[in-house]
Design a protein around this motif. Structure first.
Motif, PDB file in Angstrom:
ATOM      1  N   LEU A  85       3.944  18.376   7.029  1.00 47.42           N
ATOM      2  CA  LEU A  85       3.768  17.089   6.364  1.00 47.42           C
ATOM      3  C   LEU A  85       2.555  16.333   6.889  1.00 47.42           C
ATOM      4  N   SER A  86       1.971  16.772   7.994  1.00 45.55           N
ATOM      5  CA  SER A  86       0.796  16.103   8.559  1.00 45.55           C
ATOM      6  C   SER A  86      -0.509  16.682   8.022  1.00 45.55           C
ATOM      7  N   ARG A  87      -0.412  17.589   7.061  1.00 46.25           N
ATOM      8  CA  ARG A  87      -1.602  18.319   6.639  1.00 46.25           C
ATOM      9  C   ARG A  87      -2.132  17.840   5.285  1.00 46.25           C
ATOM     10  N   GLY A  88      -2.395  16.571   5.169  1.00 39.86           N
ATOM     11  CA  GLY A  88      -3.071  16.068   3.984  1.00 39.86           C
ATOM     12  C   GLY A  88      -2.292  16.186   2.704  1.00 39.86           C
ATOM     13  N   ILE A  89      -1.045  15.729   2.701  1.00 32.20           N
ATOM     14  CA  ILE A  89      -0.215  15.846   1.499  1.00 32.20           C
ATOM     15  C   ILE A  89      -0.385  14.649   0.563  1.00 32.20           C
ATOM     16  N   PHE A  90      -1.119  13.629   0.999  1.00 36.22           N
ATOM     17  CA  PHE A  90      -1.280  12.448   0.166  1.00 36.22           C
ATOM     18  C   PHE A  90      -2.462  12.638  -0.793  1.00 36.22           C
ATOM     19  N   ALA A  91      -2.329  12.060  -1.988  1.00 38.16           N
ATOM     20  CA  ALA A  91      -3.410  12.143  -2.966  1.00 38.16           C
ATOM     21  C   ALA A  91      -4.675  11.530  -2.381  1.00 38.16           C
ATOM     22  N   PRO A  92      -5.810  12.232  -2.471  1.00 39.31           N
ATOM     23  CA  PRO A  92      -7.031  11.746  -1.809  1.00 39.31           C
ATOM     24  C   PRO A  92      -7.629  10.509  -2.460  1.00 39.31           C
ATOM     25  N   GLU A  93      -7.346  10.283  -3.731  1.00 34.60           N
ATOM     26  CA  GLU A  93      -7.952   9.152  -4.424  1.00 34.60           C
ATOM     27  C   GLU A  93      -7.009   7.955  -4.436  1.00 34.60           C
ATOM     28  N   HIS A  94      -7.550   6.758  -4.115  1.00 32.41           N
ATOM     29  CA  HIS A  94      -6.775   5.530  -4.178  1.00 32.41           C
ATOM     30  C   HIS A  94      -6.985   4.858  -5.531  1.00 32.41           C
ATOM     31  N   LEU A 109       1.392   7.487   6.539  1.00 34.27           N
ATOM     32  CA  LEU A 109       1.046   6.746   5.339  1.00 34.27           C
ATOM     33  C   LEU A 109      -0.289   7.142   4.730  1.00 34.27           C
ATOM     34  N   GLY A 110      -1.028   8.007   5.416  1.00 35.14           N
ATOM     35  CA  GLY A 110      -2.381   8.249   4.956  1.00 35.14           C
ATOM     36  C   GLY A 110      -3.212   6.987   5.050  1.00 35.14           C
ATOM     37  N   LEU A 111      -2.837   6.097   5.973  1.00 37.01           N
ATOM     38  CA  LEU A 111      -3.444   4.770   6.086  1.00 37.01           C
ATOM     39  C   LEU A 111      -4.307   4.694   7.335  1.00 37.01           C
ATOM     40  N   GLU A 161      -7.472   1.372  -7.735  1.00 38.62           N
ATOM     41  CA  GLU A 161      -8.271   0.186  -7.419  1.00 38.62           C
ATOM     42  C   GLU A 161      -7.443  -0.819  -6.618  1.00 38.62           C
ATOM     43  N   ALA A 162      -6.170  -0.983  -6.999  1.00 28.60           N
ATOM     44  CA  ALA A 162      -5.306  -1.923  -6.286  1.00 28.60           C
ATOM     45  C   ALA A 162      -5.084  -1.471  -4.850  1.00 28.60           C
ATOM     46  N   GLN A 163      -4.879  -0.166  -4.657  1.00 28.22           N
ATOM     47  CA  GLN A 163      -4.681   0.355  -3.301  1.00 28.22           C
ATOM     48  C   GLN A 163      -5.941   0.185  -2.459  1.00 28.22           C
ATOM     49  N   ALA A 164      -7.093   0.461  -3.057  1.00 27.92           N
ATOM     50  CA  ALA A 164      -8.352   0.326  -2.315  1.00 27.92           C
ATOM     51  C   ALA A 164      -8.558  -1.119  -1.877  1.00 27.92           C
ATOM     52  N   ALA A 165      -8.233  -2.065  -2.757  1.00 27.10           N
ATOM     53  CA  ALA A 165      -8.384  -3.478  -2.402  1.00 27.10           C
ATOM     54  C   ALA A 165      -7.411  -3.860  -1.298  1.00 27.10           C
ATOM     55  N   TYR A 206       0.830  -1.200   0.000  1.00 27.45           N
ATOM     56  CA  TYR A 206       0.000   0.000   0.000  1.00 27.45           C
ATOM     57  C   TYR A 206       0.868   1.255   0.000  1.00 27.45           C
ATOM     58  N   ALA A 207       1.890   1.262   0.862  1.00 28.64           N
ATOM     59  CA  ALA A 207       2.735   2.444   1.006  1.00 28.64           C
ATOM     60  C   ALA A 207       3.529   2.733  -0.261  1.00 28.64           C
ATOM     61  N   SER A 208       3.986   1.680  -0.928  1.00 22.96           N
ATOM     62  CA  SER A 208       4.815   1.886  -2.115  1.00 22.96           C
ATOM     63  C   SER A 208       4.024   2.499  -3.261  1.00 22.96           C
ATOM     64  N   ALA A 209       2.694   2.372  -3.227  1.00 20.98           N
ATOM     65  CA  ALA A 209       1.853   2.911  -4.297  1.00 20.98           C
ATOM     66  C   ALA A 209       1.268   4.276  -3.943  1.00 20.98           C
ATOM     67  N   ILE A 210       1.629   4.802  -2.771  1.00 20.93           N
ATOM     68  CA  ILE A 210       1.111   6.104  -2.364  1.00 20.93           C
ATOM     69  C   ILE A 210       1.657   7.186  -3.289  1.00 20.93           C
ATOM     70  N   THR A 211       0.802   8.101  -3.665  1.00 22.51           N
ATOM     71  CA  THR A 211       1.227   9.257  -4.445  1.00 22.51           C
ATOM     72  C   THR A 211       1.029  10.522  -3.621  1.00 22.51           C
ATOM     73  N   ILE A 212       1.904  11.469  -3.852  1.00 18.76           N
ATOM     74  CA  ILE A 212       1.858  12.734  -3.126  1.00 18.76           C
ATOM     75  C   ILE A 212       1.077  13.746  -3.938  1.00 18.76           C
TER      76      ILE A 212
END
Length: 488
Positions: free
Chosen positions: A308-317, A379-381, A319-323, A278-284
């Motif tokens: 860096l704690s203020r929502g820097i990760f892409a909000p959309e996952h 991780l936004g996880l 399909e592979a990440q969501a699964a 999951y972490a390796s597929a995270i986009t900023i």
């Protein structure tokens, strides 16, 4: 003031190399008198202080050289945060008290599960010792995304990807960073900031972690029960429950986790792999990161770290990440549900406040303690087991209807466990599992023939278990462990 022997010019030259003169000019343009600043700081009258500052800068740059994340700094920051407010060494008497709680817990667990206890001596740690023991796992789990953040942050700080660098150059100049600056300090900012971020997160969790399994994920490299007395004492404060009862309850949970991970050796590896995947597929989100940098200021690593704690990760996952995320959350719910059911059954005959303690722990997880906040930040996880109550009810129903042996057999292979959809309708799943799926319609049977090794084969091995009419209803499943403890 341009004399390189002056304290401020020595510092600026160390920081900015050939751009020191531009940095000084920018300070003066902003109305700052370097001589007055030097006198106010005490550096002008104290060459020793200046040498100390410069040595710290050199060490920081040397640590970050060639690294995407300054892990040495992460370790040091974690130790510092964990020690805030005091972190006394665990005395022999305190250690003995907690080991005695673990011994009681292991004895009680023997009555409700055949999973073996750890053969390793329990550890009783200070917060600093917890940091030392868990940092290797932090580096494995959060390392990939920390590197991604570091690369993205470095690009933003250097203004990469901007067609017009004018605004960014003015922004950097406000902090004494000249356009096109090539000094070592710039290259060290991103690894330094990410190191601080990692260390801050680990240190905050160290302040409230009970042991090595608070996340539902083993943070230790060996199957060992570990307790942190100061965190347990803080949890007990205000509960109006005897400290020894709270201590034993926490020891029960820790020991149950350790037994499960040891009995299902595939489980820790699968969890770690899923989180790494999951972490390796995270986009900023570059716009969010750029905005955070602009607000914080490129010249203040501490503010950058907080940004860096203020929502820097892409909000959309994807399909592979969501699964993958759904799989992680389901597995965490099943782990927590099993631990909740087993510890409740083990404690019911002995701890008068088990119901209150159980509910307090659920609220702690549901509201998002430091462990959950750490992974959300890093991780936004989302690691809160959203279906904990469903999972607890599922394991309670299986305990009542099949007994502990058949219940625990499900952990022998991941394919035997319910997936997210099945957990959402756990009563139906339990009914099929217990009955061998005799009530399934033709379509269900056809689907299960396609799923070799699925629920049907699992059910066939359990048809000899005791059946029990309506005992698996939601309400009874929740109350079963307390009210029916003699059935364990």
């Amino acid at each position: 003031m341009n004399d390189d022997t002056t304290p401020w010019m020595k510092l600026l030259r160390e920081l900015f190399g050939d751009d020191a003169d531009d940095a000084l000019a920018e300070l003066e343009r902003m109305g700052m008198d370097p001589a007055a600043l030097a006198n106010a700081s005490g550096m002008a009258a104290s060459p020793g202080m200046m040498d100390h500052v410069l040595s710290q800068i050199r060490a920081l740059m040397a640590q970050s050289e060639g690294e995407d994340v300054n892990w040495t700094l992460a370790h040091d920051v974690a130790r510092g945060v964990a020690a805030q407010g005091g972190d006394p060494t665990v005395t022999a008497a305190v250690a003995d008290t907690h080991r005695a709680a673990v011994s009681r817990a292991e004895l009680w667990l023997d009555a409700v599960t055949d999973f073996d206890p750890s053969s390793l001596t329990p550890r009783v740690w200070s917060r600093a010792e917890w940091v030392e023991a868990t940092m290797p796992t932090w580096r494995v789990l959060a390392g990939p995304v920390a590197v991604s953040v570091s690369h993205a942050l470095g690009g933003v700080l250097r203004g990469e990807g901007d067609g017009d660098h004018t605004e960014r150059d003015e922004e950097l100049a406000a902090f004494g960073l000249g356009p096109g600056q090539a000094s070592g300090i710039m290259n060290s900012v991103s690894p330094t900031v990410c190191g601080m971020h990692m260390g801050q997160a680990a240190g905050e969790m160290a302040r409230e972690a009970f042991g090595g399994t608070d996340l539902g994920i083993p943070l230790l490299t060996d199957s060992r029960v570990a307790l942190v007395p100061h965190a347990i004492a803080d949890f007990a404060e205000g509960l109006e429950i005897d400290d020894d009862e709270v201590r034993t309850f926490v020891a029960l949970r820790e020991a149950a986790h350790v037994r499960l991970f040891a009995a299902a050796p595939w489980l820790p590896g699968q969890l770690h792999s899923a989180i790494e995947r999951y972490a390796s597929a995270i986009t900023i989100d570059p716009e969010a990161l750029d905005s955070a940098v602009r607000d914080a200021g490129a010249g203040d690593p501490a503010k950058l770290q907080k940004a860096l704690s203020r929502g820097i990760f892409a909000p959309e996952h994807s399909e592979a990440q969501a699964a993958t995320l759904e799989s992680i959350e389901t597995m965490l719910a099943l782990i927590e549900g099993w631990v909740d059911d087993v510890t409740t059954r083990a404690a019911a005959p002995h701890l008068p406040h088990i119901g209150q303690l159980r509910e307090m722990m659920r609220r702690r997880r549901a509201s998002g303690g430091p462990a959950e906040d750490v992974f959300a930040s890093l991780l936004g996880l989302e690691l809160r087991p959203r279906r904990l109550r469903d999972a607890s009810s599922l394991w309670a129903a299986l305990s009542v209807r099949l007994g502990s042996d058949a219940r625990d057999e499900l952990w022998s292979h991941p394919d035997l466990l319910p997936d997210a959809d099945a957990l959402g309708d756990w009563e139906a799943w339990v009914g099929k599992y217990v009955s061998g799926d005799d009530s399934a319609d033709d379509m269900d049977r056809d689907l299960e023939k396609l799923l070799s090794g699925g629920y049907a084969s699992s059910g066939e091995t359990s048809t000899d278990g005791p059946l029990s009419g309506e005992e698996s209803s939601d309400g009874d499943a929740e109350k079963g462990p307390n009210g029916d403890s003699d059935q364990t």
